[in-house]
Scaffold this motif. Structure first.
Motif, PDB file in Angstrom:
ATOM      1  N   ALA A 175       0.852  -1.193   0.000  1.00 56.68           N
ATOM      2  CA  ALA A 175       0.000   0.000   0.000  1.00 56.68           C
ATOM      3  C   ALA A 175       0.883   1.237   0.000  1.00 56.68           C
ATOM      4  N   LEU A 176       0.542   2.181  -0.863  1.00 52.44           N
ATOM      5  CA  LEU A 176       1.177   3.496  -0.829  1.00 52.44           C
ATOM      6  C   LEU A 176       0.234   4.384  -0.034  1.00 52.44           C
ATOM      7  N   ILE A 177       0.707   4.887   1.083  1.00 54.37           N
ATOM      8  CA  ILE A 177      -0.178   5.671   1.935  1.00 54.37           C
ATOM      9  C   ILE A 177       0.402   7.070   2.144  1.00 54.37           C
ATOM     10  N   GLY A 178      -0.470   7.967   2.535  1.00 54.76           N
ATOM     11  CA  GLY A 178      -0.046   9.350   2.759  1.00 54.76           C
ATOM     12  C   GLY A 178      -1.202  10.294   2.530  1.00 54.76           C
ATOM     13  N   ASP A 179      -0.994  11.543   2.936  1.00 54.65           N
ATOM     14  CA  ASP A 179      -2.055  12.540   2.782  1.00 54.65           C
ATOM     15  C   ASP A 179      -2.283  12.859   1.308  1.00 54.65           C
ATOM     16  N   CYS A 180      -3.349  13.614   1.053  1.00 51.53           N
ATOM     17  CA  CYS A 180      -3.607  14.083  -0.312  1.00 51.53           C
ATOM     18  C   CYS A 180      -2.409  14.915  -0.764  1.00 51.53           C
ATOM     19  N   GLY A 181      -1.948  14.650  -1.985  1.00 50.58           N
ATOM     20  CA  GLY A 181      -0.824  15.411  -2.509  1.00 50.58           C
ATOM     21  C   GLY A 181       0.524  14.883  -2.063  1.00 50.58           C
ATOM     22  N   VAL A 209       1.072  -7.974 -12.205  1.00 50.11           N
ATOM     23  CA  VAL A 209       1.103  -7.022 -11.096  1.00 50.11           C
ATOM     24  C   VAL A 209      -0.089  -6.079 -11.258  1.00 50.11           C
ATOM     25  N   LEU A 210      -0.793  -5.844 -10.166  1.00 52.36           N
ATOM     26  CA  LEU A 210      -1.915  -4.895 -10.211  1.00 52.36           C
ATOM     27  C   LEU A 210      -1.500  -3.596  -9.548  1.00 52.36           C
ATOM     28  N   LEU A 211      -1.726  -2.488 -10.235  1.00 55.01           N
ATOM     29  CA  LEU A 211      -1.437  -1.166  -9.686  1.00 55.01           C
ATOM     30  C   LEU A 211      -2.776  -0.436  -9.571  1.00 55.01           C
ATOM     31  N   LEU A 212      -3.248  -0.277  -8.351  1.00 61.74           N
ATOM     32  CA  LEU A 212      -4.610   0.214  -8.144  1.00 61.74           C
ATOM     33  C   LEU A 212      -4.585   1.550  -7.398  1.00 61.74           C
ATOM     34  N   GLU A 230      -6.573   4.087  -5.371  1.00 61.97           N
ATOM     35  CA  GLU A 230      -7.795   4.218  -4.568  1.00 61.97           C
ATOM     36  C   GLU A 230      -8.908   3.303  -5.099  1.00 61.97           C
ATOM     37  N   PRO A 231      -8.669   1.989  -5.069  1.00 61.95           N
ATOM     38  CA  PRO A 231      -9.596   1.071  -5.753  1.00 61.95           C
ATOM     39  C   PRO A 231     -10.981   0.974  -5.121  1.00 61.95           C
ATOM     40  N   THR A 232     -11.112   1.401  -3.862  1.00 63.98           N
ATOM     41  CA  THR A 232     -12.415   1.213  -3.207  1.00 63.98           C
ATOM     42  C   THR A 232     -13.266   2.489  -3.187  1.00 63.98           C
ATOM     43  N   THR A 233     -12.774   3.564  -3.806  1.00 65.35           N
ATOM     44  CA  THR A 233     -13.576   4.789  -3.883  1.00 65.35           C
ATOM     45  C   THR A 233     -14.888   4.486  -4.603  1.00 65.35           C
ATOM     46  N   HIS A 234     -15.969   4.999  -4.109  1.00 65.40           N
ATOM     47  CA  HIS A 234     -17.325   4.874  -4.689  1.00 65.40           C
ATOM     48  C   HIS A 234     -17.980   3.514  -4.454  1.00 65.40           C
ATOM     49  N   LEU A 235     -17.244   2.549  -3.887  1.00 64.46           N
ATOM     50  CA  LEU A 235     -17.843   1.220  -3.693  1.00 64.46           C
ATOM     51  C   LEU A 235     -18.767   1.228  -2.477  1.00 64.46           C
ATOM     52  N   ASP A 236     -19.891   0.506  -2.584  1.00 61.38           N
ATOM     53  CA  ASP A 236     -20.741   0.358  -1.403  1.00 61.38           C
ATOM     54  C   ASP A 236     -20.208  -0.810  -0.555  1.00 61.38           C
ATOM     55  N   GLY A 237     -20.872  -1.101   0.565  1.00 64.54           N
ATOM     56  CA  GLY A 237     -20.375  -2.112   1.498  1.00 64.54           C
ATOM     57  C   GLY A 237     -20.188  -3.481   0.862  1.00 64.54           C
ATOM     58  N   VAL A 238     -21.175  -3.904   0.079  1.00 72.04           N
ATOM     59  CA  VAL A 238     -21.113  -5.231  -0.556  1.00 72.04           C
ATOM     60  C   VAL A 238     -19.975  -5.274  -1.567  1.00 72.04           C
ATOM     61  N   GLN A 239     -19.906  -4.233  -2.396  1.00 75.25           N
ATOM     62  CA  GLN A 239     -18.856  -4.181  -3.419  1.00 75.25           C
ATOM     63  C   GLN A 239     -17.475  -4.129  -2.761  1.00 75.25           C
ATOM     64  N   ILE A 298      -0.134  -3.560  -5.799  1.00 70.68           N
ATOM     65  CA  ILE A 298       0.379  -2.307  -5.241  1.00 70.68           C
ATOM     66  C   ILE A 298      -0.762  -1.304  -5.356  1.00 70.68           C
ATOM     67  N   MET A 299      -1.184  -0.759  -4.230  1.00 71.43           N
ATOM     68  CA  MET A 299      -2.318   0.172  -4.336  1.00 71.43           C
ATOM     69  C   MET A 299      -2.104   1.416  -3.499  1.00 71.43           C
ATOM     70  N   ALA A 300      -2.627   2.516  -4.025  1.00 67.48           N
ATOM     71  CA  ALA A 300      -2.649   3.758  -3.264  1.00 67.48           C
ATOM     72  C   ALA A 300      -3.978   3.795  -2.536  1.00 67.48           C
ATOM     73  N   THR A 301      -3.932   4.013  -1.244  1.00 66.53           N
ATOM     74  CA  THR A 301      -5.184   4.028  -0.492  1.00 66.53           C
ATOM     75  C   THR A 301      -5.066   4.882   0.771  1.00 66.53           C
ATOM     76  N   LYS A 302      -6.208   5.375   1.203  1.00 64.68           N
ATOM     77  CA  LYS A 302      -6.253   6.088   2.483  1.00 64.68           C
ATOM     78  C   LYS A 302      -7.091   5.286   3.486  1.00 64.68           C
ATOM     79  N   SER A 303      -7.593   4.121   3.041  1.00 65.04           N
ATOM     80  CA  SER A 303      -8.492   3.328   3.883  1.00 65.04           C
ATOM     81  C   SER A 303      -7.706   2.472   4.888  1.00 65.04           C
ATOM     82  N   LYS A 304      -7.864   2.789   6.186  1.00 65.37           N
ATOM     83  CA  LYS A 304      -7.169   2.010   7.215  1.00 65.37           C
ATOM     84  C   LYS A 304      -7.694   0.584   7.263  1.00 65.37           C
TER      85      LYS A 304
END
Lengths: 215, 236
Positions: free
Chosen positions: B34-40, B157-160, B162-171, B191-197
């Protein structure tokens, strides 16, 4: 007056239809020639960055908003050159159309969502595949723009044939336009207005480029 | 474990006040990163650099042991990667056509395309929507379609982004379970960029913290393995 014109159009004699047929023929050939050149040119400007692209785009934009009098004046000029009839007239009309179509195609591609390019490359597209997929995706816009362009040139050429014929014979068309005499004084005024109008458009576009309102 | 992706001495000026500066970073075969960090912080830019979508003037990017040249269009290497952007663009047409796009670009046969797309539609419970116009779908559904589109060519290799943006709970849960399956059963490195803990807790093995375009910390699970100011990091 308007009603008279409509009635005359529907009860027109052979010369009216001859003028219309001339207009359609000239416009048709001109459109085909112009499309052959404009499609690759518009695609190139729409997709690629190269030195001079902005200037070409500015000139094309000027042409897109060219005053009708400019088109009319140049058609008038072309129609009265003995060496230009009728093949030269078609070529001249094509030259007028190429910037118009190029601008319409380029604009409809420039307006695309830039994420589309990146996602296509991300999916493994080559440059040509990316171009093709974007054009396919934008086809409704591209075809719409071309339809507007084609309608405009048919209208302008047809109007030119009919109006010029009307002016010079003080009645509804009585003679094909290719046989009409030259009126150089009117031509000079028309060309003058065309140049002034073009300079105004150029100024506006340079201003917009500097403010970053145009790509 | 071998290095799938490697970047060395990367300096990429994004704008006057922001650049990506990384001396060395390796991504090996296997983990979920996971690539994590604040916006920008530079997560998306780094992801685009890794996906070979952002040419860099300085530095080297090595993908599957092969150096990607900035001046060439590295199509062959890109085709072994799967990139999902943060706000993916879906093309006019149906769900099926969009998912099939990457396979068509690779010149796969119609039968193979149909089989793979049908399989994905079934796995993501989208079979009923196969012929639906993609622009009529909700944003969450569109994101799932874009994810399936990325998966269809079977990337290594998957480069994602913010892959979960806009997804509902089931998705969201479906995404997490599918990503786990891809990583554990099919050996796909993610490898994904995410802010989701929550996503980091449930899915990620190694997290890389970015700040102002530099790596500031690398953790594996709950354990911090390296930290610094982005210089001299020979991590992972």
């Amino acid at each position: 007056m308007f009603l008279d014109a409509v009635i005359q159009l529907f009860t027109a004699d052979k010369l009216v239809w001859l003028n219309l047929a001339n207009a359609m023929e000239v416009a048709g050939y001109a459109i085909i020639i112009a499309l052959i050149i404009s499609i690759p040119l518009g695609t190139l400007i729409g997709f690629e960055s190269f030195p001079g692209r902005r200037i070409i785009l500015a000139l094309v934009h000027i042409w897109l908003f060219i005053p009708a009098i400019g088109i009319g004046a140049s058609l008038y000029y072309a129609a009265h050159q003995s060496f230009m009839q009728p093949l030269g007239f078609i070529v001249w009309s094509s030259l007028l159309l190429i910037p118009l179509f190029t601008g319409l195609i380029a604009n409809s591609l420039i307006d695309r969502n830039p994420q589309a390019d990146e996602d296509l490359y991300g999916l493994g597209a080559t440059r040509w595949q990316m171009h093709f997929a974007v054009i396919r995706d934008r086809s409704a816009t591209v075809y719409g723009a071309l339809a507007v362009g084609i309608a405009r040139i048919f209208t302008e050429i047809a109007a030119f044939f009919l109006v010029i014929s009307f002016i010079f014979h003080q009645g509804f068309p009585s003679k094909p336009v290719f046989d009409l005499p030259t009126a150089s004084a009117h031509l000079a005024v028309a060309i003058g207005l065309f140049i002034i109008g073009s300079l105004v458009y150029l100024g506006i576009h340079v201003f917009q480029f500097r403010r970053g309102q145009l790509s | 474990m071998s290095n799938l992706l490697e970047i060395t001495d990367i300096h990429h000026q994004v704008h006057k006040r922001f650049s990506i500066d990384i001396d060395q970073l390796f991504f090996q075969d296997g983990p979920v990163y996971a690539l994590i960090g604040d916006c920008g912080a530079g997560k998306s830019t780094l992801l685009r650099i890794l996906a070979l979508l952002q040419p860099v003037r300085e530095g080297t990017i090595t993908v599957f042991g092969e150096e990607a040249k900035a001046e060439k269009n590295p199509v062959k290497l890109r085709r072994r990667l799967g990139y999902l952007s943060q706000e993916p663009y879906l093309f006019s047409g149906t769900v099926f056509e969009n998912i099939a796009l990457g396979l068509e670009l690779r010149g796969e046969e119609a039968g193979e395309i149909e089989a793979r797309v049908d399989n994905l539609l079934h796995e993501f419970q989208f079979s009923d929507l196969a012929n639906a116009p993609v622009r009529k779908l909700s944003r969450g559904q569109q994101k799932v379609v874009a994810f399936m589109r990325t998966l269809a060519p079977h990337p290594e290799v998957l480069l994602l982004d913010e892959p979960t943006t806009h997804l509902d709970g089931v998705q969201y849960n479906l995404f997490v379970e599918y990503a786990k399956m891809l990583n554990n059963d099919r050996g796909v490195t993610i490898i994904m960029a995410t802010k989701s803990k929550d996503l980091i807790q449930r899915l990620v093995n190694i997290s890389i913290s970015l700040r102002y375009g530099k790596i500031v910390r690398i953790r594996t699970g709950e354990h911090q393995v390296q930290s610094g100011n982005g210089s001299g990091l020979r991590a992972l």
